[in-house]
Design a protein around this motif. Sequence first.
Motif, short mmCIF file in Angstrom:
data_model
loop_
_atom_site.label_atom_id
_atom_site.label_comp_id
_atom_site.label_asym_id
_atom_site.label_seq_id
_atom_site.Cartn_x
_atom_site.Cartn_y
_atom_site.Cartn_z
N LEU A 125 -41.31 -84.49 -6.99
CA LEU A 125 -40.28 -83.34 -6.94
C LEU A 125 -40.20 -82.26 -8.32
O LEU A 125 -38.78 -83.18 -8.94
CB LEU A 125 -38.90 -83.71 -6.42
CG LEU A 125 -38.72 -84.08 -4.73
CD1 LEU A 125 -37.18 -84.12 -4.91
CD2 LEU A 125 -39.38 -82.74 -4.02
N ASP A 126 -40.06 -81.03 -8.05
CA ASP A 126 -40.03 -80.56 -9.33
C ASP A 126 -38.19 -79.99 -9.29
O ASP A 126 -37.68 -80.19 -8.57
CB ASP A 126 -40.72 -78.46 -8.71
CG ASP A 126 -40.13 -77.95 -10.25
OD1 ASP A 126 -40.86 -78.17 -11.25
OD2 ASP A 126 -39.73 -77.06 -9.73
N GLU A 127 -37.93 -80.17 -10.89
CA GLU A 127 -36.55 -80.12 -11.49
C GLU A 127 -35.82 -78.80 -11.00
O GLU A 127 -35.01 -78.49 -10.30
CB GLU A 127 -36.60 -79.69 -12.76
CG GLU A 127 -35.15 -80.15 -13.31
CD GLU A 127 -34.18 -81.71 -12.61
OE1 GLU A 127 -34.96 -82.46 -12.44
OE2 GLU A 127 -33.04 -81.53 -12.61
N ARG A 166 -32.15 -76.05 -3.99
CA ARG A 166 -32.23 -77.65 -2.71
C ARG A 166 -30.81 -77.05 -3.54
O ARG A 166 -29.49 -76.81 -1.81
CB ARG A 166 -32.64 -78.22 -2.58
CG ARG A 166 -34.25 -78.46 -2.04
CD ARG A 166 -34.29 -76.85 -0.58
NE ARG A 166 -33.46 -78.10 0.42
CZ ARG A 166 -34.04 -77.52 1.25
NH1 ARG A 166 -34.04 -76.69 1.16
NH2 ARG A 166 -34.03 -78.24 2.52
N VAL A 167 -29.82 -77.39 -4.24
CA VAL A 167 -28.74 -77.84 -4.13
C VAL A 167 -27.74 -76.60 -3.96
O VAL A 167 -27.01 -76.70 -3.40
CB VAL A 167 -28.45 -78.42 -5.74
CG1 VAL A 167 -26.83 -78.75 -5.79
CG2 VAL A 167 -29.24 -79.93 -5.84
N GLN A 185 -29.52 -81.37 2.98
CA GLN A 185 -28.79 -80.40 2.96
C GLN A 185 -27.52 -80.26 4.00
O GLN A 185 -26.29 -80.47 3.40
CB GLN A 185 -29.43 -78.99 3.79
CG GLN A 185 -30.63 -78.52 2.94
CD GLN A 185 -30.11 -77.49 1.53
OE1 GLN A 185 -29.17 -76.57 2.17
NE2 GLN A 185 -30.73 -77.85 0.38
N TYR A 204 -37.22 -76.79 -8.27
CA TYR A 204 -36.71 -76.88 -6.70
C TYR A 204 -36.04 -77.75 -6.26
O TYR A 204 -34.71 -77.16 -5.52
CB TYR A 204 -37.93 -77.50 -5.89
CG TYR A 204 -37.69 -78.30 -4.21
CD1 TYR A 204 -38.50 -77.12 -3.73
CD2 TYR A 204 -37.00 -79.28 -4.03
CE1 TYR A 204 -37.99 -77.80 -2.36
CE2 TYR A 204 -37.00 -79.90 -2.53
CZ TYR A 204 -37.79 -78.73 -1.50
OH TYR A 204 -37.79 -79.47 -0.34
N ILE A 205 -35.65 -79.00 -7.17
CA ILE A 205 -33.86 -79.44 -6.46
C ILE A 205 -33.00 -78.37 -6.84
O ILE A 205 -31.43 -78.43 -6.11
CB ILE A 205 -33.92 -80.73 -7.22
CG1 ILE A 205 -35.32 -81.71 -7.10
CG2 ILE A 205 -32.26 -81.44 -7.35
CD1 ILE A 205 -34.81 -83.15 -7.90
N GLN A 206 -33.21 -78.15 -7.84
CA GLN A 206 -31.19 -77.08 -8.98
C GLN A 206 -31.32 -75.85 -7.34
O GLN A 206 -30.64 -75.85 -6.85
CB GLN A 206 -32.17 -76.71 -9.88
CG GLN A 206 -31.97 -76.82 -10.93
CD GLN A 206 -30.85 -76.89 -11.20
OE1 GLN A 206 -29.32 -77.16 -10.68
NE2 GLN A 206 -30.44 -78.64 -12.14
N TYR A 255 -30.61 -86.10 -5.86
CA TYR A 255 -31.21 -85.79 -5.14
C TYR A 255 -32.53 -86.34 -4.60
O TYR A 255 -32.95 -86.89 -3.38
CB TYR A 255 -31.82 -84.52 -5.53
CG TYR A 255 -31.97 -82.99 -4.60
CD1 TYR A 255 -31.43 -82.38 -3.62
CD2 TYR A 255 -33.66 -83.35 -3.70
CE1 TYR A 255 -31.79 -82.00 -2.77
CE2 TYR A 255 -33.73 -82.98 -2.37
CZ TYR A 255 -33.29 -81.55 -2.64
OH TYR A 255 -33.06 -81.08 -1.12
N ARG A 256 -32.94 -87.21 -6.16
CA ARG A 256 -34.47 -87.64 -6.23
C ARG A 256 -33.77 -88.36 -5.39
O ARG A 256 -35.31 -89.65 -4.45
CB ARG A 256 -35.19 -87.88 -7.18
CG ARG A 256 -35.78 -86.78 -7.29
CD ARG A 256 -36.57 -86.45 -9.15
NE ARG A 256 -37.00 -86.01 -10.10
CZ ARG A 256 -36.70 -85.17 -10.47
NH1 ARG A 256 -35.79 -85.07 -10.63
NH2 ARG A 256 -37.84 -83.86 -10.44
N LEU A 293 -24.95 -82.67 1.21
CA LEU A 293 -24.82 -81.72 0.16
C LEU A 293 -23.16 -81.00 0.88
O LEU A 293 -22.64 -80.96 0.64
CB LEU A 293 -25.52 -80.92 -0.06
CG LEU A 293 -26.69 -82.16 -1.46
CD1 LEU A 293 -27.57 -81.32 -1.65
CD2 LEU A 293 -25.58 -83.28 -1.58
#
Lengths: 378, 195
Positions: free
Chosen positions: A62-64, A70-71, B56, A66-68, B34-35, B59
Motif C-alpha cells: 500500500l502506497d504511503e 484516504r485518511v 472509510q 494512497y493511505i494519506q 491503516y495497513r 475513520l
Amino acid sequence: MNTKKTFEALLEDASIRHWVYENRNQPTHVWEEWARVQGIEGVYLQQLRIFLSELEGEPLVLDENYIQARVQSALQKAKEIESIKFYDSQIIEESPKTFWRIVSDYWVVAASIMVFVGLGYLVYTAKQNQPLPVVSFDQKLNLSHQEESFVETTNPNKRNKMVVLPDGSTVILQKGSKLKYFDSYNTQNREVYLSGEAFFEVVKNPQKPFLVFTKDIVTKVLGTSFTVKAFDDDKEVKVMVKTGKVNVIQQKNLNIKDITEKTNIGGISLTANQQVTYQREEHKLIKAELNNPQFLSLNNNNQSFTFKSTPISDVFIQLSQAYGIEIVFDEKVMSKCTFTATLGTEPLDEKMKWICAAIDAEYQVSGGRIFVEGRPCR
Amino acid sequence: MRIKEIPPLQEQLLWNNFRAGDEMAFTQLSTRYYRMFRHYGEKFTTNSQIIEDAIQDLLVNLWVKRASLTEVESVKFYLLKAFRNQLFKTLRTFSTVPFEDNFQENFSEASSEMFFIENESQQEQQSKISYFLKQLPDRQREILYLRFYQDLRVEEIAQLLQIKPQSVSNIIQRALLNLRQHWELLVPFILLWLL
C-alpha cells in the motif's frame, strides 16, 4: 531435545517475534549470528520464521500517499457530516424520528403552500419585560418560550431545506427563511410560524386545521397546497395556491375561536391557481388569478411523478430537482434498483416513504437534506 | 501489517489529543493503523473495495464520535475491535447471502515469494506449515493470527471474539500441540539444512 518447550517459549516471547518479523528477509548468516548471540537453537528460530511468515500471509503493498489521501478523504467526509450536525444543534432542532407519525388515514388531498414572510426577525427588538395578554406573532417567532418547547429551522443557504412536521406534512424552506412550531402542534390544530419563504405540502386533516402565521396575515388550510411569500422588508405579502382551498386573513382580524370552530375564518378564500397579495402600507388584501404559477420547480399542476422501471438514481434526481432539496444516496450500491409508481400530491416525506419501502431502503432528513441508506437490488 | 511499536505513553497522548479534536493526531493514528486494518480485513474477504469502505466508515465514525470516546488501555486493541465490527457490518450490507464471519484462507498463496527461500527443504517446511494452518478451523487460525501476529493479549482476544479467556488459551495450546506433531515430521529436514 525438548522441541515443544523451546519453540513455544520462543513464540510466546514478543521481542523475539518482533525480531523475526523485522528481519524475515535477511540472509541466513544474519539469522545464524543472531541465534548464536541469543543462545537460541537455529532449528527453532527457523521454525519460528516459517510459522510467523505463514501467519502473516500475503504481503500488503500500500502506497504511503494512497493511505494519506484516504485518511484525508475520511476526515473531509467526517467534517461534512459534522458541520451538518453542528448546524442542526446550533440553529435547528430537527423533529425527532419518533414524530413521524403516519397519518395516511386522514389525508385525501395534500396541500402545498408557499409562504414568503419578512426577514425582520433578524432585527430583534426585545420587549421581554412587557407581558402582553395575547402572544403576538413576533413573540411566537422570536422569543424563546420557557413554558413550551419548540422546533425551529433556519435556512441561510441557497439550497432549499426540507422540514418534516410531526404529522408528516412537509415544508420546503427557502433561502433566508425561518420556520418554527411548538410541541402543541397537532393537538388542537397545526400552527406553524414562518418568516421568509416556504412551500408547504400539508397532510389533509379536517379536524385539525393547518395555520401558517406570518407577520401580517394568517393562512388557513384544510387540505390544499399553496405558497406564501411575506418578507418583512417587502411591501407585499403573497399567498399562492397550487391545489385545493386556502383561507387568508389579516392577523389583527383573526378571532382565535374561529380557527377551530369555523371552516371559514373570514378574509379571502383562494382556490387553485389563485393568489392573494397583501399590501402592507394600505393593509389591503387583493385577490388575483395566477397566470403562470411557479411552485419551486414543480411544473405540473398536481406535482405528480410517473416512474416506470426508472433507475432509482433518476427518481432521486427528478425529486431533488423538483423540490430543490439535496438527496444523498450511494449510486453504486443502489445501481440496480428501479422504481415503478405514480406519485401524486402526497408530501415529499410520504413520497420518500413509498420509494424507500419499494427498494428496501431507509431515509432520514438531516440538516434539511435527505439521506437514503439503501441496499443493492438484484 | 504489523505496527511498529511506539511508546504506549506517546500513543495515549495521540489518542487523547485526537479525542480533544486534534486533526493531526487523528491523521497520525489513522495513517499508522491503516495497513493493519487492510491486512486484517484481507483475512476475511478478497474484495478490497469492501475493506476500503469499511475503513472509510470506521475513520469517519471515529472522528464524528470522538467526543464520546473514552480513554483506552490499548489504542491498537480498541481500533482492531472497532474495525472488526465495522467490517462485518459492511460485509453484511454488501453480500446478498448471509455473511458468516469466517477467517478465510487468504494467506500463503504468494508466500513462497514473500521471503528469502534458502533451499528446497525450507520450501517444503513452508508448504507443510501452510497446509497445517489451512486445515485449522477459522476461529483457531484467527486466534493464532491475533495472538502471534497482532500481539494481542489472551484477554483481548477473548473480548474481541466474545469467548472466555480460558477458551483462547486452550485453543492456542491445542493448535501448537498439533503444530508440534507436524514439526516432528519436519525435524530431519531442518537438521539436514543446518548441516
